[in-house]
Design an enzyme around this catalytic site. Structure first.
Site, short mmCIF file in Angstrom:
data_model
loop_
_atom_site.label_atom_id
_atom_site.label_comp_id
_atom_site.label_asym_id
_atom_site.label_seq_id
_atom_site.Cartn_x
_atom_site.Cartn_y
_atom_site.Cartn_z
N ARG A 104 -13.37 -17.57 -23.75
CA ARG A 104 -14.75 -17.28 -24.18
C ARG A 104 -15.14 -18.12 -25.40
NH1 ARG A 104 -17.59 -15.85 -28.63
NH2 ARG A 104 -15.89 -14.47 -29.25
N HIS A 164 -9.30 -13.39 -37.45
CA HIS A 164 -9.78 -14.47 -36.59
C HIS A 164 -10.03 -15.68 -37.49
CE1 HIS A 164 -12.28 -15.76 -32.95
NE2 HIS A 164 -12.52 -16.71 -33.84
N HIS A 210 -10.25 -19.82 -38.36
CA HIS A 210 -10.47 -21.18 -37.91
C HIS A 210 -9.68 -22.12 -38.80
CE1 HIS A 210 -14.17 -20.73 -35.14
NE2 HIS A 210 -13.63 -19.54 -35.32
N CYS A 216 -18.02 -22.76 -33.27
CA CYS A 216 -19.15 -21.84 -33.28
C CYS A 216 -20.43 -22.64 -33.11
CB CYS A 216 -19.19 -21.04 -34.59
SG CYS A 216 -20.62 -19.95 -34.68
#
Length: 313
Positions: free
Chosen positions: A26, A220, A222, A253
């Site tokens: 996703r 989460h 990055h 994103c």
């Protein structure tokens, strides 16, 4: 892979097992410029499950205008929903319409996606932070009534490309609001990858002090500045046992151009295996899956571990 590597050397104060929340199908694929065939996405998810991943975020029931790459949610979900009860398939929903679409297909794990900052809430949801929370209220309530598990994503927990540093109390307030709505767990997003370990520890400590248990928190990260693994280790030392990662390091994103790829699942697994932490995931099979997906995308995997292990083979 060279047998016996990485050599497991446990460190004190770390969890015995970590649940990897796989987001590659996703969050990873939503930023691809070319449309990926639904059948390829389904095969990707099936291969991820075969590698031992038991939580695989499948898709998002968002309007195709905003995320064209996920316009096939209705076609994709039925192709993978037969993986069995051992494989969780969370889906993202932006509003009640998205929830209706997800529930109609039998989805039983729902995620909403909020922001800790006003600028990102405006860019991503075209609402203020509080307006977005108000929009989520009926979504969470109805999902819970339907017996679904609800995850609350919170973006920009550590820094915002427009606002800069994000005050810890500001993040705590929105986290507390999502839990009060009924979310079962929260994912703390370092959307542009600016977090450092001390900041991670400070936020987790503040959340605990506000009555938010570590057991409902996931992280989460990055890897924009190469800090994702260091930040993950800081979270593990604090007791966090759920870590989001993306197979092959795919993703970013679409609403924050400074956001580069997610923490690669393979890089995470290499560290966890070296620490003697169980995940239930086969690193070799996952590496092969990410190498296969890189071929589908026509470019090398950004994951250092995928590149290293693929080169050895």
């Amino acid at each position: 892979m060279t047998p016996g590597l990485p050599m497991p050397v446990p460190a004190p104060g770390l969890p015995a097992r970590v649940r990897v929340h796989e987001v590659g199908a996703r969050d990873g694929l939503q930023n691809e410029q070319t449309v990926i065939p639904t059948e390829v996405k389904a095969e990707f998810i099936r291969r991820l499950a075969a590698a031992g991943l038991d939580t695989i975020e499948a898709t998002s029931f968002v309007h195709p205008k905003w995320v064209p790459q996920l316009a096939d949610a209705e076609r994709l979900f039925p192709l993978v929903s037969d993986l069995g009860s051992d494989v969780r398939l969370p889906v993202l929903v932006p509003n009640e319409r998205g929830l209706d679409r997800a529930l109609a297909l039998g989805a039983d794990r729902i995620a909403v996606f909020g922001s800790a900052t006003e600028s990102f809430a405006k860019a991503n949801l075209n609402r203020t932070v509080d307006e977005a929370l108000a929009m989520f209220t009926p979504v969470v309530a109805r999902a819970k009534e339907a017996g679904a598990h609800v995850r609350g994503y919170l973006s920009m927990c550590f820094g915002d490309p427009w606002e800069g540093p994000v005050p810890v109390p500001q993040v705590v307030r929105v986290c507390r609001a999502l839990l009060d709505q009924g979310c079962d767990e929260l994912s703390l997003g370092d959307t542009i990858g600016v977090a450092t370990p001390g900041h991670v520890t400070a936020l987790l400590t503040a959340l605990n002090e506000a009555g938010v248990g570590t057991d409902v928190l996931g992280v989460h990260f990055h890897d924009t500045y190469g800090q994702a693994l260091a930040n993950t280790l800081a979270a593990l030392q604090h007791g966090v046992t759920t870590v989001d990662a993306s197979a092959g390091g795919l993703g970013g994103c679409p609403y924050a151009k400074s956001a580069t790829g997610n923490l690669a699942t393979e890089d995470l697994l290499w560290m966890l295996q070296g620490l003697g932490i169980e995940t239930g995931v086969d690193l070799g099979r996952l590496t092969a899956t990410s190498a296969w997906m890189a071929e589908q995308l026509g470019r090398p995997s950004p994951s250092r571990t995928v590149r290293a292990l693929s080169h050895k083979e």
